[in-house]
Design an enzyme around this catalytic site. Sequence first.
Site, PDB file in Angstrom:
ATOM      1  N   ARG A  27     -10.979 -14.995 -19.751  1.00  0.00           N
ATOM      2  CA  ARG A  27     -10.642 -13.558 -19.755  1.00  0.00           C
ATOM      3  C   ARG A  27     -10.299 -13.057 -18.353  1.00  0.00           C
ATOM      4  O   ARG A  27      -9.891 -11.921 -18.172  1.00  0.00           O
ATOM      5  CB  ARG A  27     -11.803 -12.723 -20.317  1.00  0.00           C
ATOM      6  CG  ARG A  27     -12.193 -13.053 -21.746  1.00  0.00           C
ATOM      7  CD  ARG A  27     -13.368 -12.235 -22.182  1.00  0.00           C
ATOM      8  NE  ARG A  27     -13.049 -10.821 -22.167  1.00  0.00           N
ATOM      9  CZ  ARG A  27     -12.457 -10.161 -23.172  1.00  0.00           C
ATOM     10  NH1 ARG A  27     -12.141 -10.834 -24.259  1.00  0.00           N
ATOM     11  NH2 ARG A  27     -12.187  -8.884 -23.100  1.00  0.00           N
ATOM     12  N   TRP A  74     -10.504  -9.965 -13.728  1.00  0.00           N
ATOM     13  CA  TRP A  74      -9.059 -10.162 -13.566  1.00  0.00           C
ATOM     14  C   TRP A  74      -8.576  -8.863 -12.940  1.00  0.00           C
ATOM     15  O   TRP A  74      -8.575  -7.823 -13.588  1.00  0.00           O
ATOM     16  CB  TRP A  74      -8.398 -10.432 -14.912  1.00  0.00           C
ATOM     17  CG  TRP A  74      -6.928 -10.699 -14.819  1.00  0.00           C
ATOM     18  CD1 TRP A  74      -6.306 -11.682 -14.092  1.00  0.00           C
ATOM     19  CD2 TRP A  74      -5.871  -9.967 -15.439  1.00  0.00           C
ATOM     20  NE1 TRP A  74      -4.953 -11.605 -14.230  1.00  0.00           N
ATOM     21  CE2 TRP A  74      -4.644 -10.574 -15.040  1.00  0.00           C
ATOM     22  CE3 TRP A  74      -5.826  -8.875 -16.261  1.00  0.00           C
ATOM     23  CZ2 TRP A  74      -3.406 -10.101 -15.474  1.00  0.00           C
ATOM     24  CZ3 TRP A  74      -4.579  -8.417 -16.688  1.00  0.00           C
ATOM     25  CH2 TRP A  74      -3.408  -9.019 -16.300  1.00  0.00           C
ATOM     26  N   GLY A 101     -12.039  -2.937 -18.447  1.00  0.00           N
ATOM     27  CA  GLY A 101     -11.138  -1.874 -18.904  1.00  0.00           C
ATOM     28  C   GLY A 101     -10.427  -1.256 -17.724  1.00  0.00           C
ATOM     29  O   GLY A 101     -10.338  -1.852 -16.649  1.00  0.00           O
ATOM     30  N   LYS A 484       6.093 -21.129 -22.485  1.00  0.00           N
ATOM     31  CA  LYS A 484       5.026 -22.131 -22.372  1.00  0.00           C
ATOM     32  C   LYS A 484       5.155 -22.871 -21.056  1.00  0.00           C
ATOM     33  O   LYS A 484       4.191 -23.054 -20.319  1.00  0.00           O
ATOM     34  CB  LYS A 484       5.095 -23.124 -23.533  1.00  0.00           C
ATOM     35  CG  LYS A 484       4.613 -22.608 -24.849  1.00  0.00           C
ATOM     36  CD  LYS A 484       3.110 -22.529 -24.987  1.00  0.00           C
ATOM     37  CE  LYS A 484       2.486 -21.213 -24.724  1.00  0.00           C
ATOM     38  NZ  LYS A 484       2.932 -19.979 -25.241  1.00  0.00           N
ATOM     39  N   LYS A 602      -6.227 -14.222 -20.612  1.00  0.00           N
ATOM     40  CA  LYS A 602      -5.974 -14.513 -22.028  1.00  0.00           C
ATOM     41  C   LYS A 602      -5.466 -13.298 -22.777  1.00  0.00           C
ATOM     42  O   LYS A 602      -4.644 -13.407 -23.673  1.00  0.00           O
ATOM     43  CB  LYS A 602      -7.259 -15.025 -22.703  1.00  0.00           C
ATOM     44  CG  LYS A 602      -7.062 -15.436 -24.145  1.00  0.00           C
ATOM     45  CD  LYS A 602      -6.004 -16.523 -24.284  1.00  0.00           C
ATOM     46  CE  LYS A 602      -5.663 -16.819 -25.723  1.00  0.00           C
ATOM     47  NZ  LYS A 602      -4.480 -17.701 -25.835  1.00  0.00           N
TER      48      LYS A 602
END
Length: 607
Positions: A27, A74, A101, A484, A602
């Site tokens: 995450r 992140w 958030g 990808k 992610k």
Amino acid sequence: MCGIIGYIGQQQAVPILIGGLKKLEYRGYDSSGIGIINGKIIVRKTNGKIQNLQDLIQTHPVPSSTIGISHTRWATHGAPNKINAHPHSDNTGKITLVHNGIIENYEILKKELQSKGHKFESETDTEVIVHLISEYYKNDLLDAVRKAIKKLKGAFALGVICADHPELLVTARIGSPLIIGIGKNENFIASDVPAILEHTRKIIYLKDGELACLYKDKVDIFTFEGKSVKPKIDEVTFSIEAVQKQGFDHFMLKEVHEQPDVLQKMIGFRLKKGEVVLEGLNLTEKQLQSIKNITIVACGTAYHAGMVGKYIIEHLSGRPVNIDVSSEFRYRDPIVDKHTLLLAISQSGETADTLAAVREAKNKGAKVVSVCNVIGSSLARESDGVLYTHAGPEIGVASTKAYTAQVMMLYLFAIKLASIYKKVSEKELKAIISKLKQIPQAYKQILDHKENIATMAKANSHFGCFLFLGRNINYPTALEGALKLKEISYIPAEGYAAGEMKHGPIALIDEYRAVVCVAVQSETYDKMVSNIQEIRSRKGKVIAVATEGDQTIQDHAEHVVFVPKTHPLLTPLLAVIPLQLIAYYISVQRGCDVDQPRNLAKSVTVE
Ligand code: AGP
């Protein structure tokens, strides 16, 4: 997007917090930290991966504690460094918190708090929250949190502790995911289930606008307005192994190999005696018939799935399908009304732009059906109907099984509409359904040749630039193959509609470019072969994805990866597998961090 964990109980908190963080690294992982109570608040935080935090705690141990919070970040506001890492504490040092958030009105709140004497350390929006709580704190932590969050605009999932109350952990959420784990004389909070699955399977999905007080032996839940809420406790079914690598080198490779089972499960669950069962659609046939147009919104890989969906839904239903990336849709005052069905596609169900697009469409009267993988996600809860893909946790940042599950779901949805709108013959529908059932087996056949694909990919990993070309229903496949490759190997890679080559991109072709062409059997096959010949005549290196039994393609392409024959409309489900593997093996060959590529997370829960 970040990951938060909190613990209160009888065990030592630190090992639980660190162990859980490691399961949330997907995450976000540019900095991390923990906060515990031992007479006072003690915080350890650092930049870089969670291993750096573990090393820090080794060299600077924290005293024992049975309550704590932790966070893996992140960065959204403020550089990824130690000062901006969470937890953040107030000036008294009594209160500390972690946050996932984005607080949209943090600047104005920061100015107000600074004018009242609060001193800020970091550049983050998060730090505003703890100073706000401190401003309202009069020895009642819950009351202070409730008053503070009323001032916040934006999204937050919080974990808050205070040195005066070592028996209490407060949490609250709106717009960011937060679960509560119910243990025996211990309770947990986390951003996602894998973080606490080894400790408990009893989960409460806290809802937007709810906060909770966790004690070691009970959990009280309230609305922001203070109304008590009786929680629904779910039992999690998937196993801990589901979130481990199961012997594969990376989560991504494991998830590529899970695709046959995922699709087999979907077919078994949603295709009963040739009829499509869309449990969760929540729309009657009459409502479906009243739909005049369909609009698809999504981001990234989910958007590419939506593009395949556009082709197949229009072909099978005759209804026009618009599609847009969520970040554009939400700002272009879209033409949407009560006759519109909005299909929102999102693996995480937490992508900020897709959530905003859905809210925009709902305000204009559209019905919303989402294709989601995470149960209980914000998107699922805000949709009129939700089609869960049940692909299981997807830990690799590069989406693979979620993509093919989304595409499969869109095929099933299109078949459902076809049976209502009678646009195509029963015979064609039956042919498509029968071939659809063979897809999982076809996957296994492709995966059985992964070593050949690995060898070829590694032999071509030196190229500094890749083009991916596709036509018609495989144009999205080309885009997905490019995404990808670029996101896990950092090689510039562009996907194009092959017919566009003459309109500019062919200028790129020389011996230093590799071009991946999706040349499966279709009505545009000959056109694709012409593209390949044009590329080869300009010394471009061609890797083709073709259909087994194709006798001519090897005369044109340096390398060919064959996929089993299927219905032309179903080829996107097969052609993408070699592209996933090519990206994976090139990334490994280049020593990149396959599961946690730089700069990515992610789920992008911020704009
Ligand atoms: C997929 O490989 C990417 N990591 C990314 O594009 C992703 O598909 C996109 O962020 C959408 O995420 P969602 O499906 O969770 O909404």
